[in-house]
Scaffold this motif. Structure first.
Motif, mmCIF file in Angstrom:
data_model
loop_
_atom_site.group_PDB
_atom_site.id
_atom_site.type_symbol
_atom_site.label_atom_id
_atom_site.label_comp_id
_atom_site.label_asym_id
_atom_site.label_seq_id
_atom_site.Cartn_x
_atom_site.Cartn_y
_atom_site.Cartn_z
ATOM 1 N N ASP A 230 8.900 -20.863 24.941
ATOM 2 C CA ASP A 230 10.263 -21.401 25.127
ATOM 3 C C ASP A 230 11.105 -20.890 25.711
ATOM 4 O O ASP A 230 12.141 -21.471 26.506
ATOM 5 C CB ASP A 230 10.686 -21.431 23.480
ATOM 6 N N ALA A 231 11.474 -19.399 25.753
ATOM 7 C CA ALA A 231 12.554 -18.899 26.361
ATOM 8 C C ALA A 231 12.377 -18.944 27.823
ATOM 9 O O ALA A 231 13.274 -19.372 28.498
ATOM 10 C CB ALA A 231 12.461 -17.218 26.071
ATOM 11 N N TYR A 232 11.184 -18.938 28.265
ATOM 12 C CA TYR A 232 10.993 -19.043 29.763
ATOM 13 C C TYR A 232 11.330 -20.488 30.275
ATOM 14 O O TYR A 232 12.072 -20.886 31.114
ATOM 15 C CB TYR A 232 9.715 -18.538 30.276
ATOM 16 N N ARG A 233 10.935 -21.556 29.336
ATOM 17 C CA ARG A 233 10.798 -22.892 29.769
ATOM 18 C C ARG A 233 12.341 -23.357 29.776
ATOM 19 O O ARG A 233 12.707 -24.260 30.471
ATOM 20 C CB ARG A 233 10.001 -23.735 28.779
ATOM 21 N N ALA A 234 13.267 -22.561 28.909
ATOM 22 C CA ALA A 234 14.513 -23.185 28.935
ATOM 23 C C ALA A 234 15.363 -22.745 30.015
ATOM 24 O O ALA A 234 16.127 -23.529 30.660
ATOM 25 C CB ALA A 234 15.366 -22.417 27.525
ATOM 26 N N GLU A 235 15.075 -21.607 30.784
ATOM 27 C CA GLU A 235 15.796 -21.224 32.066
ATOM 28 C C GLU A 235 14.834 -20.429 32.755
ATOM 29 O O GLU A 235 14.771 -19.135 33.070
ATOM 30 C CB GLU A 235 17.143 -20.249 31.740
ATOM 31 N N TYR B 168 2.888 -13.523 37.991
ATOM 32 C CA TYR B 168 3.388 -12.471 37.012
ATOM 33 C C TYR B 168 3.781 -13.644 35.982
ATOM 34 O O TYR B 168 3.746 -13.230 34.791
ATOM 35 C CB TYR B 168 4.664 -11.872 37.619
ATOM 36 N N VAL B 169 4.670 -14.847 36.155
ATOM 37 C CA VAL B 169 4.884 -15.527 35.289
ATOM 38 C C VAL B 169 3.839 -16.535 34.662
ATOM 39 O O VAL B 169 4.438 -17.451 33.800
ATOM 40 C CB VAL B 169 6.380 -16.409 35.717
ATOM 41 N N ALA C 213 7.020 -12.990 23.732
ATOM 42 C CA ALA C 213 8.256 -13.036 23.361
ATOM 43 C C ALA C 213 8.906 -11.642 22.833
ATOM 44 O O ALA C 213 10.133 -11.332 22.753
ATOM 45 C CB ALA C 213 8.553 -14.328 22.584
ATOM 46 N N GLU C 214 7.822 -10.941 22.149
ATOM 47 C CA GLU C 214 8.201 -9.558 21.463
ATOM 48 C C GLU C 214 7.999 -8.496 22.398
ATOM 49 O O GLU C 214 8.248 -7.517 22.105
ATOM 50 C CB GLU C 214 7.291 -9.384 20.367
ATOM 51 N N GLY C 215 7.966 -8.983 23.778
ATOM 52 C CA GLY C 215 8.006 -7.574 24.824
ATOM 53 C C GLY C 215 6.600 -7.373 25.287
ATOM 54 O O GLY C 215 6.536 -6.201 26.343
ATOM 55 N N MET C 216 5.421 -7.938 25.023
ATOM 56 C CA MET C 216 4.124 -7.487 25.406
ATOM 57 C C MET C 216 3.962 -7.724 26.924
ATOM 58 O O MET C 216 4.508 -8.846 27.454
ATOM 59 C CB MET C 216 2.923 -8.198 24.883
ATOM 60 N N GLN C 217 3.351 -7.119 27.829
ATOM 61 C CA GLN C 217 3.102 -7.486 29.103
ATOM 62 C C GLN C 217 1.675 -7.553 29.257
ATOM 63 O O GLN C 217 0.787 -6.867 28.818
ATOM 64 C CB GLN C 217 3.510 -6.085 30.177
ATOM 65 N N THR C 218 1.222 -8.547 30.117
ATOM 66 C CA THR C 218 -0.439 -8.881 30.071
ATOM 67 C C THR C 218 -0.982 -7.853 31.210
ATOM 68 O O THR C 218 -0.079 -7.114 31.730
ATOM 69 C CB THR C 218 -0.566 -10.243 30.542
ATOM 70 N N GLN D 105 12.886 -15.805 36.196
ATOM 71 C CA GLN D 105 12.492 -15.212 37.623
ATOM 72 C C GLN D 105 13.241 -14.434 38.258
ATOM 73 O O GLN D 105 12.910 -13.353 38.724
ATOM 74 C CB GLN D 105 12.106 -16.421 38.410
ATOM 75 N N LEU D 106 14.636 -14.680 38.168
ATOM 76 C CA LEU D 106 15.612 -13.624 38.976
ATOM 77 C C LEU D 106 15.777 -12.431 38.009
ATOM 78 O O LEU D 106 16.029 -11.130 38.846
ATOM 79 C CB LEU D 106 16.980 -14.377 38.964
ATOM 80 N N ARG D 107 15.547 -12.601 36.919
ATOM 81 C CA ARG D 107 15.750 -11.228 36.036
ATOM 82 C C ARG D 107 14.432 -10.368 36.335
ATOM 83 O O ARG D 107 14.734 -9.188 36.523
ATOM 84 C CB ARG D 107 15.875 -11.434 34.636
ATOM 85 N N ILE D 108 13.383 -10.998 36.572
ATOM 86 C CA ILE D 108 12.078 -10.277 36.813
ATOM 87 C C ILE D 108 12.232 -9.521 38.120
ATOM 88 O O ILE D 108 11.913 -8.447 38.246
ATOM 89 C CB ILE D 108 11.037 -11.184 36.629
ATOM 90 N N VAL D 109 12.474 -10.414 39.116
ATOM 91 C CA VAL D 109 12.753 -9.814 40.478
ATOM 92 C C VAL D 109 13.642 -8.497 40.531
ATOM 93 O O VAL D 109 13.385 -7.596 41.165
ATOM 94 C CB VAL D 109 13.022 -10.910 41.728
ATOM 95 N N SER D 110 15.103 -8.938 39.808
ATOM 96 C CA SER D 110 15.904 -7.851 39.851
ATOM 97 C C SER D 110 15.401 -6.498 39.219
ATOM 98 O O SER D 110 15.619 -5.103 39.587
ATOM 99 C CB SER D 110 17.015 -8.410 39.070
#
Length: 605
Positions: free
Chosen positions: A499-504, A491-492, A577-582, A509-514
């Motif tokens: 950049d947002a993902y690489r930062a934390e 998924y990730v 970054a603008e909300g698209m899902q692949t 991942q925890l937000r996605i699973v939640s």
């Protein structure tokens, strides 16, 4: 090497073995070549490929003949059509856990001194899961450990491929129905061909096939019938080669075409309701092939009516974003995907969503398959000099409010579409590209004016179709942590470049699973996934298909990148970054929703 890399490497080897199996000339070559390849693939000592004999009582290999009874592992697998994995065949408790009747015959070990330990055996069944074709049995891993879950999954995939190879070499004869005898004592050839043509089309409709392929093989003296079901082209039956010319002539007559071989490809349209109770239309293609014969491909057209947007299987959030993106009087909205991905269906669903009585709507298609209420529909006729570009020029002079273009394959058509969108028209277009970001990059390659494209673009919807699990027989199970971690890693995969993902990364991942637990989990947050089983109502645990969707609605950053002619990866990162899902993200969501499984999503992508 990581688990994901091991999996990818194994699947590449699996594809190579499958290709060689399908290239084997005859059953003997298949029985001789496959086992050696599989020993290397699965890193095991021995591999035995059994096929069913004609009486269906015995399994036969190059070395043995085994009764279809629980008195042997292969016989038990054939009898139950269930995969078994045994860590030690001499452990009676393990055998009893599988079945009280299951036995291991140690005779070969006693005669040769070989010590059988691990055994992995799986059934090879036809596409409908109704007829057993054989059993594939692997013996003793070279590591001495039990066969892994990945090896089990690969063996199941391989057995599906081998089923096609075996069926092609053992296909049943599809004889024409018996007909009244003519005065000369022989059945009228035309009547027999008519009955056979109607039977083939009726069977295809009954099995929900999308295409019928009739392929003459002069060397084998047969014509092979194959049906495309849920996207897969599968052997169905055989017709004696002597019947092939009359069958082709009858199908041509049903299309209103001359029966004689034309020496070049011929296309026609067949309205089956004129010959049967079934109201179905087919597009027929007749292609001359080697030996003076003709192949026939019949494409069963949809019902003719556009499908509502709600039935495309989009997630609610994606559907809401899509409605908002097209809720305007002008602009360019694009759909993309390979052939058979549902682009035409989605194109007409969007037109239906935009339907209003005060608008002039034109469609340009090749061919026209879906009748859009209220629209004027133009069929491209290249032989008459009217391609997509020429048709679009004519339509732009015909006071359009909305235009749907079935294929924007050239720079001329693309430039005209952008110009029309900027001049106050709503334009829906379709391209053969793989993803939303790739579509914008393709338009750059076509040398479309970048500022005009950035201003006109409303969004891009990429599509695929994945097999849907059968609601009658799918088997529920609780996934382990390892399986969920693998889903999360896939998924990730694209998010890792942002950049947002690489930062934390861990927090992301925890937000996605939640979010998954909130949308798809039960009261305890636990997930329920499903496996395909197979029943009379489906094909190997799958029935129908479900859409996978990737919607790119450009924000300010993405539009700026369009103006800069940025690459597809840069566009994809900005859109994420603008909300698209692949497509893969959407597919994983539908796995968690219990609609499909990992194997079907991977196959679709």
């Amino acid at each position: 090497m990581s688990e994901a890399e091991q999996q990818l490497q194994l699947y590449r080897k699996l594809h190579a073995v499958s290709t060689r199996a399908h290239a084997a000339r005859g059953l003997d070559a298949l029985l001789a070549g496959v086992p050696a390849d599989l020993c290397h693939l699965f890193d095991c000592d021995r591999c035995v490929l059994f096929v069913m004999d004609q009486e269906k009582d015995y399994l036969v290999s190059r070395e043995a003949r085994v009764a279809v009874t629980p008195a042997s592992i292969a016989g038990y697998v054939a009898l139950t059509q269930q995969l078994v994995s045994i860590a030690d065949v001499y452990d009676a408790a393990q055998l009893r856990d599988i079945s009280p009747e299951l036995q291991f015959q140690p005779g070969v070990d006693q005669r040769t001194g070989y010590r059988t330990r691990q055994v992995l055996a799986a059934p090879i069944a036809d596409a409908q899961g109704k007829e057993l074709l054989g059993v594939l049995q692997l013996v003793n891993t070279r590591s001495g450990e039990p066969f892994t879950a990945l090896q089990v999954e690969c063996l199941q995939v391989l057995c599906e491929s081998l089923a096609v190879a075996l069926a092609a070499r053992q296909a049943p004869r599809f004889a024409a129905p018996a007909m009244p005898k003519a005065h000369g004592g022989a059945a009228p050839e035309g009547d027999a061909a008519a009955a056979l043509a109607e039977k083939i089309i009726t069977e295809a409709c009954r099995l929900d096939a999308s295409d019928i392929h009739i392929e003459p093989h002069a060397a084998r003296g047969i014509s092979v019938l194959r049906l495309r079901r849920d996207g897969a082209l599968l052997p169905y039956a055989e017709v004696a080669l002597d019947s092939h010319p009359a069958l082709v002539a009858r199908l041509k007559a049903m299309c209103g075409l001359p029966a004689a071989a034309a020496g070049h490809p011929v296309e026609g349209r067949l309205l089956f309701r004129e010959f049967s109770q079934l109201d179905v239309a087919l597009r027929a293609t007749f292609l001359p092939t080697a030996g003076g014969l003709e192949d026939v491909v019949l494409h069963l057209l949809s019902s003719g009516a556009p499908m509502p947007l709600e039935r495309l299987g989009m997630q609610a959030a994606v559907q809401d974003r899509l409605r908002a993106a097209i809720d305007t009087s002008h602009g360019l909205f694009l759909l993309c995907g390979p052939a058979g991905s549902g682009r035409t269906t989605a194109l007409h669903a969007l037109l239906l969503q935009l339907d209003s009585p005060d608008a002039k709507v034109w469609t340009i298609e090749e061919p026209v398959e879906i009748v859009q209420p209220g629209a004027r529909q133009v069929a491209v006729q290249r032989e008459a000099g009217m391609d997509f570009g020429a048709a679009l020029r004519a339509v732009l002079r015909a006071d359009p409010d909305r235009i749907a273009i079935g294929d924007m394959r050239d720079s001329d058509t693309a430039a005209l579409a952008i110009e029309a969108a900027l001049s106050g028209r709503m334009v829906l277009g379709s391209l053969h590209t793989g993803s939303a970001a790739d579509t914008i990059a393709r338009l750059h390659e076509m040398e479309c004016e970048r500022f005009a494209l950035a201003d006109a673009l409303l969004g891009v919807l990429a599509l695929r179709l994945a097999k849907r699990l059968c609601e009658h027989c799918k088997l529920a199970y609780q996934p382990g942590e390892a399986e969920l971690e693998l889903l999360l890693a896939e998924y990730v995969e694209e998010l890792q470049k942002s950049d947002a993902y690489r930062a934390e990364p861990r927090a992301a991942q925890l937000r996605i699973v939640s979010g998954w637990r909130e949308r798809y989990g039960d009261a305890r947050g636990a997930f329920t996934l499903y496996r395909p089983v197979g029943c009379k109502a489906c094909s190997k645990g799958y029935k129908g298909r479900i859409g996978l969707h990737e919607l790119l609605v450009p924000g300010e950053r993405t539009r700026q990148l369009v103006r800069e002619r940025a690459s597809a990866p840069e566009l994809r990162s900005a859109a994420l970054a603008e909300g698209m899902q692949t497509l893969k993200m959407d597919g994983i969501g539908k796995i968690l929703a219990g609609l499909t499984d990992v194997k079907a999503v991977r196959a679709a992508l």
